[in-house]
Design a protein around this motif. Structure first.
Motif, PDB file in Angstrom:
ATOM      1  N   LEU A   6       1.035  -1.171  -0.059  1.00  0.00           N
ATOM      2  CA  LEU A   6       0.083  -0.020   0.004  1.00  0.00           C
ATOM      3  C   LEU A   6       0.950   1.247  -0.113  1.00  0.00           C
ATOM      4  N   LEU A   7       0.594   2.290  -0.979  1.00  0.00           N
ATOM      5  CA  LEU A   7       1.504   3.453  -1.123  1.00  0.00           C
ATOM      6  C   LEU A   7       0.734   4.574  -0.377  1.00  0.00           C
ATOM      7  N   THR A  76       0.919 -11.787  -9.781  1.00  0.00           N
ATOM      8  CA  THR A  76      -0.308 -12.677  -9.315  1.00  0.00           C
ATOM      9  C   THR A  76      -1.255 -11.548  -8.940  1.00  0.00           C
ATOM     10  N   ILE A  77      -0.635 -10.291  -8.641  1.00  0.00           N
ATOM     11  CA  ILE A  77      -1.813  -9.474  -7.853  1.00  0.00           C
ATOM     12  C   ILE A  77      -1.719  -8.120  -8.668  1.00  0.00           C
ATOM     13  N   CYS A  81      -4.478  -2.463  -6.801  1.00  0.00           N
ATOM     14  CA  CYS A  81      -5.611  -3.065  -5.733  1.00  0.00           C
ATOM     15  C   CYS A  81      -5.337  -4.202  -4.873  1.00  0.00           C
ATOM     16  N   ASN A  82      -3.960  -4.692  -5.060  1.00  0.00           N
ATOM     17  CA  ASN A  82      -3.624  -6.048  -4.201  1.00  0.00           C
ATOM     18  C   ASN A  82      -4.753  -7.056  -4.457  1.00  0.00           C
ATOM     19  N   CYS A 111      -7.878  -7.642 -13.257  1.00  0.00           N
ATOM     20  CA  CYS A 111      -8.216  -7.353 -11.831  1.00  0.00           C
ATOM     21  C   CYS A 111      -9.758  -7.498 -11.627  1.00  0.00           C
ATOM     22  N   PRO A 112     -10.101  -8.183 -10.534  1.00  0.00           N
ATOM     23  CA  PRO A 112     -11.718  -8.298 -10.409  1.00  0.00           C
ATOM     24  C   PRO A 112     -12.005  -6.905  -9.793  1.00  0.00           C
ATOM     25  N   ALA A 113     -11.046  -5.966  -9.293  1.00  0.00           N
ATOM     26  CA  ALA A 113     -11.702  -4.819  -8.466  1.00  0.00           C
ATOM     27  C   ALA A 113     -11.526  -3.533  -9.520  1.00  0.00           C
ATOM     28  N   CYS A 114     -10.414  -3.607 -10.150  1.00  0.00           N
ATOM     29  CA  CYS A 114     -10.525  -2.101 -11.005  1.00  0.00           C
ATOM     30  C   CYS A 114     -10.623  -2.492 -12.582  1.00  0.00           C
TER      31      CYS A 114
END
Ligand SMILES: [Zn+2]
Length: 141
Positions: A6-7, A76-77, A81-82, A111-114
C-alpha cells in the motif's frame, strides 16, 4: 513480486501508523522521524528505514530485510488494488486491449476490482529480468 503493498500518500504519519497496525503491515520509509516513534522503537510496529536513493538498491534492501522470494508469485496481484488477478482468454479481452497487443499476446489476466487487464508485454519481460537479477545477486551474497 506478488506481495500486498500500500502506498501511503497522506501527510499524517499517525494515520499511516494506524493503518499499518490495523492491517498488520510493515512500514518502508525514508523518514527518520517515523523510526524514532515509540510504536516502532518498542517493536510493536515493524518499520524498515531505506538508506539508498537508488530505486534498485531500495528494493534490494527490502528483499534482503524481509527475506522476500522475488519469484515466489510474481505478477499475481494487481499493482493498484492488491487483488489476485484472474486468467482471461484472448476472446474475453479482445475489445479491451490495443489491437497490436491482441495480435501478439495470448495470455491475459484481469483485476476483479479495477478491471485492469495485464499481459506479458515488454514491461513484464523487463520486470522478469530484473527479478531474476535480484535473485542471482542475493544468492551470490
Ligand atoms: Zn486492480
Amino acid at each position: 513480486m506478488g506481495y500486498d503493498t500500500l502506498l501511503f500518500t497522506g501527510d499524517d504519519d499517525w494515520h499511516m501508523i494506524v493503518i499499518a497496525l490495523k492491517e498488520d503491515r510493515i512500514i518502508i520509509t525514508r523518514d527518520t522521524q517515523i523510526m524514532k516513534r515509540r510504536v516502532v522503537t518498542s517493536g510493536r510496529l515493524k518499520a524498515i528505514f531505506i538508506t539508498s536513493d537508488e530505486p534498485e538498491q531500495q528494493i534490494q534492501q527490502v528483499i534482503e530485510n524481509l527475506k522476500l522470494d522475488c519469484q515466489l508469485r510474481p505478477f499475481t496481484i494487481c499493482l493498484e488494488c492488491n487483488q489476485p488477478l484472474l486468467e482471461r482468454s484472448k476472446q474475453e479481452v479482445a475489445d479491451r486491449v490495443p489491437p497490436y497487443v491482441l495480435q501478439t499476446q495470448s495470455e491475459y489476466v484481469e483485476c476483479p476490482a479495477c478491471h485492469r487487464i495485464y499481459w506479458k508485454g515488454t514491461h513484464w519481460q523487463a520486470m522478469t529480468r530484473k527479478l531474476q537479477r535480484f535473485k542471482e545477486e542475493l544468492t551470490t551474497l
